[in-house]
Motif scaffolding. Structure first.
Motif, PDB file in Angstrom:
ATOM      1  N   ASN A 183       0.804  -1.219   0.000  1.00  0.00           N
ATOM      2  CA  ASN A 183       0.000   0.000   0.000  1.00  0.00           C
ATOM      3  C   ASN A 183       0.840   1.274   0.000  1.00  0.00           C
ATOM      4  O   ASN A 183       0.434   2.276  -0.593  1.00  0.00           O
ATOM      5  N   VAL A 184       1.991   1.241   0.656  1.00  0.00           N
ATOM      6  CA  VAL A 184       2.819   2.449   0.722  1.00  0.00           C
ATOM      7  C   VAL A 184       3.897   2.427  -0.363  1.00  0.00           C
ATOM      8  O   VAL A 184       3.935   3.299  -1.240  1.00  0.00           O
ATOM      9  N   LEU A 185       4.778   1.438  -0.328  1.00  0.00           N
ATOM     10  CA  LEU A 185       5.855   1.377  -1.318  1.00  0.00           C
ATOM     11  C   LEU A 185       5.305   1.178  -2.729  1.00  0.00           C
ATOM     12  O   LEU A 185       5.779   1.796  -3.689  1.00  0.00           O
ATOM     13  N   GLY A 186       4.294   0.330  -2.861  1.00  0.00           N
ATOM     14  CA  GLY A 186       3.699   0.104  -4.171  1.00  0.00           C
ATOM     15  C   GLY A 186       3.104   1.372  -4.757  1.00  0.00           C
ATOM     16  O   GLY A 186       3.273   1.671  -5.946  1.00  0.00           O
ATOM     17  N   THR A 187       2.417   2.148  -3.916  1.00  0.00           N
ATOM     18  CA  THR A 187       1.839   3.408  -4.381  1.00  0.00           C
ATOM     19  C   THR A 187       2.931   4.390  -4.770  1.00  0.00           C
ATOM     20  O   THR A 187       2.845   5.084  -5.798  1.00  0.00           O
ATOM     21  N   GLN A 188       3.991   4.463  -3.962  1.00  0.00           N
ATOM     22  CA  GLN A 188       5.116   5.358  -4.288  1.00  0.00           C
ATOM     23  C   GLN A 188       5.750   4.969  -5.625  1.00  0.00           C
ATOM     24  O   GLN A 188       6.100   5.841  -6.439  1.00  0.00           O
ATOM     25  N   THR A 189       5.889   3.683  -5.870  1.00  0.00           N
ATOM     26  CA  THR A 189       6.465   3.214  -7.132  1.00  0.00           C
ATOM     27  C   THR A 189       5.601   3.657  -8.313  1.00  0.00           C
ATOM     28  O   THR A 189       6.109   4.161  -9.322  1.00  0.00           O
ATOM     29  N   LEU A 190       4.311   3.491  -8.188  1.00  0.00           N
ATOM     30  CA  LEU A 190       3.395   3.906  -9.260  1.00  0.00           C
ATOM     31  C   LEU A 190       3.452   5.405  -9.492  1.00  0.00           C
ATOM     32  O   LEU A 190       3.489   5.875 -10.640  1.00  0.00           O
ATOM     33  N   LEU A 191       3.448   6.179  -8.405  1.00  0.00           N
ATOM     34  CA  LEU A 191       3.481   7.629  -8.533  1.00  0.00           C
ATOM     35  C   LEU A 191       4.762   8.096  -9.215  1.00  0.00           C
ATOM     36  O   LEU A 191       4.731   8.958 -10.103  1.00  0.00           O
ATOM     37  N   GLN A 192       5.885   7.529  -8.818  1.00  0.00           N
ATOM     38  CA  GLN A 192       7.168   7.919  -9.412  1.00  0.00           C
ATOM     39  C   GLN A 192       7.210   7.581 -10.900  1.00  0.00           C
ATOM     40  O   GLN A 192       7.634   8.394 -11.728  1.00  0.00           O
ATOM     41  N   CYS A 193       6.751   6.391 -11.251  1.00  0.00           N
ATOM     42  CA  CYS A 193       6.760   5.988 -12.658  1.00  0.00           C
ATOM     43  C   CYS A 193       5.781   6.831 -13.478  1.00  0.00           C
ATOM     44  O   CYS A 193       6.065   7.184 -14.628  1.00  0.00           O
ATOM     45  N   ALA A 194       4.629   7.165 -12.885  1.00  0.00           N
ATOM     46  CA  ALA A 194       3.655   8.012 -13.577  1.00  0.00           C
ATOM     47  C   ALA A 194       4.223   9.401 -13.810  1.00  0.00           C
ATOM     48  O   ALA A 194       4.021  10.005 -14.873  1.00  0.00           O
ATOM     49  N   LEU A 195       4.950   9.911 -12.817  1.00  0.00           N
ATOM     50  CA  LEU A 195       5.583  11.223 -12.955  1.00  0.00           C
ATOM     51  C   LEU A 195       6.592  11.209 -14.100  1.00  0.00           C
ATOM     52  O   LEU A 195       6.592  12.097 -14.967  1.00  0.00           O
ATOM     53  N   GLU A 196       7.443  10.204 -14.120  1.00  0.00           N
ATOM     54  CA  GLU A 196       8.478  10.120 -15.143  1.00  0.00           C
ATOM     55  C   GLU A 196       7.893   9.896 -16.533  1.00  0.00           C
ATOM     56  O   GLU A 196       8.466  10.332 -17.533  1.00  0.00           O
ATOM     57  N   ALA A 197       6.725   9.250 -16.596  1.00  0.00           N
ATOM     58  CA  ALA A 197       6.095   8.969 -17.884  1.00  0.00           C
ATOM     59  C   ALA A 197       5.212  10.112 -18.366  1.00  0.00           C
ATOM     60  O   ALA A 197       4.719  10.073 -19.501  1.00  0.00           O
ATOM     61  N   GLY A 198       4.973  11.106 -17.518  1.00  0.00           N
ATOM     62  CA  GLY A 198       4.131  12.230 -17.911  1.00  0.00           C
ATOM     63  C   GLY A 198       2.660  11.882 -18.013  1.00  0.00           C
ATOM     64  O   GLY A 198       1.938  12.431 -18.855  1.00  0.00           O
ATOM     65  N   VAL A 199       2.188  10.987 -17.141  1.00  0.00           N
ATOM     66  CA  VAL A 199       0.769  10.609 -17.137  1.00  0.00           C
ATOM     67  C   VAL A 199      -0.091  11.847 -16.854  1.00  0.00           C
ATOM     68  O   VAL A 199       0.225  12.649 -15.976  1.00  0.00           O
ATOM     69  N   SER A 200      -1.180  11.997 -17.601  1.00  0.00           N
ATOM     70  CA  SER A 200      -1.998  13.210 -17.487  1.00  0.00           C
ATOM     71  C   SER A 200      -3.060  13.145 -16.404  1.00  0.00           C
ATOM     72  O   SER A 200      -3.654  14.170 -16.053  1.00  0.00           O
ATOM     73  N   ARG A 201      -3.312  11.952 -15.846  1.00  0.00           N
ATOM     74  CA  ARG A 201      -4.289  11.841 -14.765  1.00  0.00           C
ATOM     75  C   ARG A 201      -4.021  10.565 -13.969  1.00  0.00           C
ATOM     76  O   ARG A 201      -3.789   9.510 -14.543  1.00  0.00           O
ATOM     77  N   PHE A 202      -4.060  10.680 -12.640  1.00  0.00           N
ATOM     78  CA  PHE A 202      -3.812   9.546 -11.746  1.00  0.00           C
ATOM     79  C   PHE A 202      -4.880   9.585 -10.658  1.00  0.00           C
ATOM     80  O   PHE A 202      -5.001  10.581  -9.946  1.00  0.00           O
TER      81      PHE A 202
END
Length: 330
Positions: free
Chosen positions: A103-122
């Protein structure tokens, strides 16, 4: 439009995926959907069987803590809807490490990857349990977080991580906090499917303590409807409560389930109360109603009748899962 749904083989995530691919959300018509799911005890590819043949669906078995897998999948995505989580309170009481990791590390991993990929909505899907317990009234989104179980503490931590990624990096994140869900395809350790399947098998149901703990009940279809509205039009950086508008004590809920199956109170077995058992949850949905036009659409009476009928008609789905369930749940 390309959409990544984490935990998309679970109860709520799979409903969201089925709704997208069935055309229930017009703005996502024609969307390509990738599902990332580790297929732990509660994940089940059978939940996606109704849409498995759709060429727009891609299923990947993987862990949200695996940076390489997540980074590859997130690349090119327009929207990430993050359902994946360890979510059972009783399991978190017996062992909390997996809850912190996922719940914590997994969410952080997703957020970091989304940031680097330029995702427009999370959209980060969370729970009303992060607020703690409330005697009267209802929580608004700015209420202090006072989680009381290892599960809810891990979800509160993931909410704060999502908020930090928006405030620090400008990642367009929304957080949703829902009340107790019910409906078809729910893993049978949660209270409604646990009680219904036990009663269908002629087995007694375990009722915690005095049975006066209060929960607000939300049909999974209404929950996913709310998530869809937030994904489409929610303001980045904001939190939205999603509730069902039906508050019941656990005794009242039990009475309704007994009646739906056609048995009496003799089928109830009182059990020792859960450690740190929150007394009452209640969310204020004014914000999502005012901003996005959300209202629950499925009356509890109809929803519970249809849910009981689904479990009655789908023994082949739930009977194998009962072997993996923790048999007291909420």
């Amino acid at each position: 439009m390309r959409v990544l749904v984490t935990g998309g083989a679970g109860f709520i995530g799979s409903h969201f995926v089925r709704q997208i691919l069935s055309g229930a959300y017009p703005w996502l018509t024609g969307a390509e959907v990738a599902v990332l799911d580790k297929l732990t005890y509660a994940g089940n590819e059978a939940n996606l069987a109704p849409v498995a043949a759709d060429p727009r669906l891609r299923f990947v078995r993987g862990d949200i803590c695996d940076t390489d897998v997540v980074a590859t999948l997130v690349s090119g995505m327009d929207l990430v809807v993050h359902f994946a989580a360890e979510s059972h309170v009783d399991r978190s009481i017996h062992g909390s490490a997996d809850f912190v990791l996922t719940n914590v590390l997994g969410t952080q991993t997703l957020l970091q990857c989304a940031l680097e990929a330029g995702v427009s909505r999370f959209v980060h899907v969370s729970t009303d349990e992060v607020y703690g317990s409330i005697e009267t009234g209802s929580w608004s989104e700015d209420h202090v977080l006072e989680p009381n179980s290892p599960y809810s503490a891990s979800k509160a931590s993931s909410d704060l991580m999502a908020r930090a990624f928006h405030r620090t990096h400008g990642l367009p994140v929304c957080v949703t906090r829902c009340s107790n869900n019910y409906g078809p395809y729910q893993f049978p350790e949660k209270v409604i499917p646990l009680f219904v399947t036990n009663l269908l098998d002629g087995r007694k149901v375990p009722l915690y303590g005095d049975g006066l703990n209060v929960r607000d009940w939300l049909h999974v279809d209404d929950h996913c409807h709310g998530i869809n509205l937030v994904a489409e039009r929610g303001r980045a950086g904001e939190i939205y409560n999603i509730g069902g508008g039906t508050e019941l004590t656990n005794r009242q809920l039990t009475e309704r389930l007994l009646a739906a199956v056609g048995v009496g109170w003799e089928m109830v077995e009182p059990v020792t109360d859960r450690k740190g058992h929150d007394r009452r949850y209640s969310v204020d949905i004014t914000k999502i109603a005012t901003e996005l036009g959300y209202q629950p659409r499925i009356p509890f009476e109809r929803g519970i009748e249809e849910t009981v009928a689904w479990y009655r008609d789908n023994r082949s789905w739930w009977e194998p899962l009962k072997e993996r369930a923790v048999l007291v749940g909420e």
